[in-house]
Scaffold this motif. Structure first.
Motif, PDB file in Angstrom:
ATOM      1  N   VAL A 153       0.867  -1.169   0.000  1.00 14.94           N
ATOM      2  CA  VAL A 153       0.000   0.000   0.000  1.00 14.94           C
ATOM      3  C   VAL A 153       0.909   1.226   0.000  1.00 14.94           C
ATOM      4  CG1 VAL A 153      -1.854  -1.216   1.165  1.00 14.94           C
ATOM      5  CG2 VAL A 153      -0.178   0.025   2.532  1.00 14.94           C
ATOM      6  N   LYS A 154       0.343   2.407  -0.056  1.00 14.16           N
ATOM      7  CA  LYS A 154       1.163   3.605  -0.147  1.00 14.16           C
ATOM      8  C   LYS A 154       2.042   3.770   1.088  1.00 14.16           C
ATOM      9  CE  LYS A 154      -1.893   6.261  -3.174  1.00 14.16           C
ATOM     10  NZ  LYS A 154      -2.751   7.472  -3.298  1.00 14.16           N
ATOM     11  N   LEU A 155       3.206   4.365   0.882  1.00 15.46           N
ATOM     12  CA  LEU A 155       4.116   4.601   1.994  1.00 15.46           C
ATOM     13  C   LEU A 155       3.430   5.420   3.080  1.00 15.46           C
ATOM     14  CD1 LEU A 155       7.501   5.407   0.191  1.00 15.46           C
ATOM     15  CD2 LEU A 155       6.789   3.272   1.278  1.00 15.46           C
ATOM     16  N   GLN A 156       3.777   5.097   4.322  1.00 18.50           N
ATOM     17  CA  GLN A 156       3.279   5.784   5.512  1.00 18.50           C
ATOM     18  C   GLN A 156       1.776   5.592   5.724  1.00 18.50           C
ATOM     19  OE1 GLN A 156       4.764   9.828   5.875  1.00 18.50           O
ATOM     20  NE2 GLN A 156       6.558   9.331   4.645  1.00 18.50           N
ATOM     21  N   THR A 157       1.199   4.564   5.099  1.00 23.33           N
ATOM     22  CA  THR A 157      -0.211   4.261   5.360  1.00 23.33           C
ATOM     23  C   THR A 157      -0.368   3.656   6.758  1.00 23.33           C
ATOM     24  OG1 THR A 157      -0.800   3.971   3.040  1.00 23.33           O
ATOM     25  CG2 THR A 157      -2.178   2.835   4.658  1.00 23.33           C
TER      26      THR A 157
END
Length: 403
Positions: A153-157
């Protein structure tokens, strides 16, 4: 590396490690990095915990997974400093209680080291899923073959809780980016549903009701929310109690949604009109963290702060408590009801345990988790009734096979 970058690294370090505090740090190589960064973000009580060397090594991998901007040559210095100055503090010895039920515990290391597997999910097809909170991945294990697959998933999710819908989609809370996500395992596509209120920080646990509505807790923001998957519409409401920290959730047979308030001594329920009713627990020091509902719609909760298993009859408000086997500091955490009993984890006992409590006989039985087990933050149940775990510090998922 600039100070701003170091402060970002500090925030990540504090999120996964208890070594951050507003008090003096011992002198030595690594102190400047840690004090300039980690000491800016977390309350003082965290400094008294600590980890084993293996634990600190895993925490370093967690930070690296989250792209903390610490130079490659600095990581060994930071790790050595933390190992030396913040060792694991004394923990209660696990009390292992024999009993009539046979069970074995099987575990699998997840592919990405330092993932911090947070919540597990036993899917309908027999697979075991987990959220890799600090690897920013969702993972799937076929326990029959040992085959793994990870979905980024997207970084820092910071994926946290997860649930499966009737179509096999995997829904999750994006803890750090304040969103709900939906993964289509067939394509890997992720759909995001951001929180409509910027104050709704820390989306946490989620659960589907019988009508397919997704309910979720927002711990630090102090909200409970509902999301309609058909429209994507999100509604949020604050509990009556300030700083209640809504946490674990469950749905009973009558489609009532219950949750526990980890910042208070309360269990609560919320209806379709977003009206919340709270049930105070007798001891003001109680801090219920997770919740399970039995086949009579009785509420059970783990009192993390006091080391108790609690029972609440919502029909009468009566509360009964049972001291957890490993004592007041055992920190009961993830819990499920299955096969006629409560199954939960003592997350600070050494080693961690899986505890079974029979509500008919009011007797405990427990097993040590091989390898220590740290830390089972939540549990799920397979289609054939076996508890499933995610063990965050040791980077594993597990299956309790009840014979």
């Amino acid at each position: 590396m600039g100070r701003k970058a170091l402060m970002f690294a500090a925030a990540l370090a504090c999120l996964v490690a208890p070594a951050c505090a507003q008090q003096a740090f011992p002198d030595g190589p690594g102190k400047d990095i840690v004090t300039t960064t980690c000491n800016t973000c977390h309350p003082a009580d965290r400094v008294r915990a600590g980890y084993t060397p293996a634990g600190w090594d895993m925490v370093m991998h967690m930070m690296q997974n989250f792209h903390a901007p610490v130079g490659a040559e600095e990581w060994p210095i930071v790790k050595a400093y933390l190992i030396k100055n913040f060792p694991e503090k004394p923990r209660p010895e696990a009390k292992i209680i024999p009993g009539p039920v046979e069970a074995t515990i099987k575990q699998w290391p997840v592919p990405t080291i330092g993932s911090r597997p947070h919540d597990p999910l036993a899917a309908r097809d027999g697979s075991i899923w987990w959220t890799g909170q600090l690897s920013n991945k969702l993972g799937r294990l076929n326990p029959k073959t040992g085959e793994f697959k990870e979905y980024p998933v997207k970084l820092q999710t910071g994926p946290h809780g997860l649930m499966e819908d009737k179509d096999g989609n995997i829904w999750f809370t994006g803890n750090f980016r304040s969103l709900i996500g939906k993964l289509d395992p067939k394509t890997g596509e992720v759909t995001e549903y951001p929180m409509p209120d910027p104050a709704a920080k820390d989306p946490h646990t989620l659960v589907f009701d019988h009508n397919g509505i997704l309910w979720f807790s927002v711990q630090q923001g102090n909200f409970v929310g509902r999301l309609d998957p058909k429209t994507g519409a999100i509604k949020l409401v604050h509990p009556p109690t300030d700083k209640a920290r809504p946490y674990g959730m469950a749905v009973n047979s009558k489609n009532q949604v219950f949750f526990v308030e980890f910042g208070a001594n309360k269990v609560a329920t919320i209806d379709d009109n977003m009206q919340i009713k709270e049930y105070p627990l007798p001891d003001p020091a109680a801090r219920p963290r997770r919740i399970a509902i039995d086949d009579h719609d009785v509420i059970w909760y783990t009192d993390f702060a006091r080391g108790y298993l609690g029972r609440l009859d919502p029909a009468t408000g009566k509360v009964t408590e049972f001291a957890s086997p490993s004592g007041p500091k055992s920190e009961p955490y993830g819990i499920v009801f299955t096969k006629g009993a409560l199954w939960y984890n003592e997350s600070f006992a050494k080693p961690n345990t899986i505890v079974r409590f029979d509500p008919k006989t009011e007797k405990f039985q427990s097993w040590a988790i091989p390898g220590g087990g740290d830390i089972v933050r939540n549990m799920s149940v397979t289609q054939d009734g076996n508890p499933v775990t995610a063990n965050s510090l040791v980077n594993q998922v597990g299956l309790v096979q009840v014979k």
